[in-house]
Design a protein around this motif. Sequence first.
Motif, PDB file in Angstrom:
ATOM      1  N   GLY A 168       0.804  -1.217   0.000  1.00 13.13           N
ATOM      2  CA  GLY A 168       0.000   0.000   0.000  1.00 13.13           C
ATOM      3  C   GLY A 168       0.833   1.261   0.000  1.00 13.13           C
ATOM      4  N   LEU A 169       0.179   2.378   0.376  1.00 13.53           N
ATOM      5  CA  LEU A 169       0.764   3.708   0.290  1.00 13.53           C
ATOM      6  C   LEU A 169       1.738   3.955   1.442  1.00 13.53           C
ATOM      7  N   GLU A 170       2.902   4.509   1.092  1.00 18.53           N
ATOM      8  CA  GLU A 170       3.859   5.005   2.078  1.00 18.53           C
ATOM      9  C   GLU A 170       4.176   6.470   1.778  1.00 18.53           C
ATOM     10  N   VAL A 171       4.468   7.218   2.834  1.00 17.50           N
ATOM     11  CA  VAL A 171       4.737   8.656   2.743  1.00 17.50           C
ATOM     12  C   VAL A 171       6.098   8.939   3.353  1.00 17.50           C
ATOM     13  N   GLN A 172       6.858   9.809   2.707  1.00 18.73           N
ATOM     14  CA  GLN A 172       8.179  10.178   3.215  1.00 18.73           C
ATOM     15  C   GLN A 172       8.052  11.338   4.199  1.00 18.73           C
ATOM     16  N   MET A 173       8.580  11.153   5.398  1.00 18.43           N
ATOM     17  CA  MET A 173       8.524  12.172   6.426  1.00 18.43           C
ATOM     18  C   MET A 173       9.639  13.209   6.219  1.00 18.43           C
ATOM     19  N   ALA A 174       9.581  14.268   7.015  1.00 17.96           N
ATOM     20  CA  ALA A 174      10.552  15.352   6.883  1.00 17.96           C
ATOM     21  C   ALA A 174      11.972  14.883   7.155  1.00 17.96           C
ATOM     22  N   ASP A 175      12.139  13.811   7.957  1.00 18.14           N
ATOM     23  CA  ASP A 175      13.475  13.277   8.232  1.00 18.14           C
ATOM     24  C   ASP A 175      13.901  12.224   7.220  1.00 18.14           C
ATOM     25  N   ASP A 176      13.143  12.106   6.103  1.00 17.27           N
ATOM     26  CA  ASP A 176      13.427  11.203   4.985  1.00 17.27           C
ATOM     27  C   ASP A 176      13.072   9.745   5.258  1.00 17.27           C
ATOM     28  N   THR A 177      12.511   9.438   6.420  1.00 14.50           N
ATOM     29  CA  THR A 177      12.039   8.078   6.668  1.00 14.50           C
ATOM     30  C   THR A 177      10.702   7.864   5.962  1.00 14.50           C
ATOM     31  N   TRP A 178      10.417   6.598   5.623  1.00 11.71           N
ATOM     32  CA  TRP A 178       9.161   6.232   4.976  1.00 11.71           C
ATOM     33  C   TRP A 178       8.258   5.542   5.987  1.00 11.71           C
ATOM     34  N   VAL A 179       6.996   5.952   6.030  1.00 11.41           N
ATOM     35  CA  VAL A 179       6.042   5.356   6.971  1.00 11.41           C
ATOM     36  C   VAL A 179       4.778   4.958   6.212  1.00 11.41           C
ATOM     37  N   PRO A 180       4.122   3.869   6.618  1.00 14.40           N
ATOM     38  CA  PRO A 180       2.844   3.517   5.997  1.00 14.40           C
ATOM     39  C   PRO A 180       1.801   4.600   6.272  1.00 14.40           C
TER      40      PRO A 180
END
Length: 318
Positions: A218-230
């Motif tokens: 499914g969809l993952e989004v990149q956070m401001a610290d460059d980590t990817w989270v579901p």
Amino acid sequence: MIPLVDIRPWRTGSSTDSTATAREVDDALRTSGFMMLTGHGVSASLGDDIRSAARRFFALPHETKARYAAPVYGRGWVGQGRETNSFYGESTDNTPTDLKESYTIGRPLRTGNQDIDREWFAENIWPAEVPELQPLCERYAADMHALYLDLLRICAAALNLPTDWFVTRSLASPHTFNINRYPPLTATGTPAPGQYRIAPHTDWGILTLLDRQPGYGGLEVQMADDTWVPAPYLDGALTINIGDLLARWTGDRWRSTRHRVLPPQDEAPDEDLVSLIMFCETDVDTVVTPIPGVGHAKYPPVRSADYLLERGSAATVA
């Protein structure tokens, strides 16, 4: 993370409630660029009916679907292997194509300008084999467009602009309604290294309105610290994010955030997902330049149509 925003107070509450909703939207778009939206009023059962009809189309033989073939940003069927959404400027000739197929529908509008209408408001193509798809999609697109205009009003209020500021610049705007099918691992085979259902990218325009299904791939989004989270999932909520042009308009006060759809996973080899996505724009002749006093970034003026066509060309596999 990705905030949850209920827009019912904007629609039904006092001016104080409306101001609070606008502040929530501003906070979400500054910190995440995404929000989960409830109180939107778009029927979940209508989305379910579209998925059922779309699955009947996607199950047709390839040679039947090919009669409705279209280019990226066109009208009709975009088969697997035709598109790569790698982050703009990072894709190469060796970038794997996205593991999806789409049916694409546009806004049925006539502006009176023949060149604009030919390029941006071409006639929709409807598969004769699934006649129920047209009325379902037309109703859904109309409901989502009404929601888009309401979100533009909230966005304007969030920036202390007149509430019709974005709306008056978007009355003759196109939109692209994609029905994306993400086939299962049993159909795609093992993904190539670096291959996704949709590769990491930012969206191009103003607002994206997404009705999605949860899944392992499914969809993952990149956070401001460059980590990817579901991306979180809440039944009945829409996933909303901004695109590059709105980020430019706000001088990067609001984030156009990279996101991706994971490839099919070994844990769920039969997982077959369908997403309904509305890519909403401003008028194609609108010149987007940072609004004074809103953000910090400096961008040169860009005509909406020019930016969208450049991005569409970059995503197309010849």
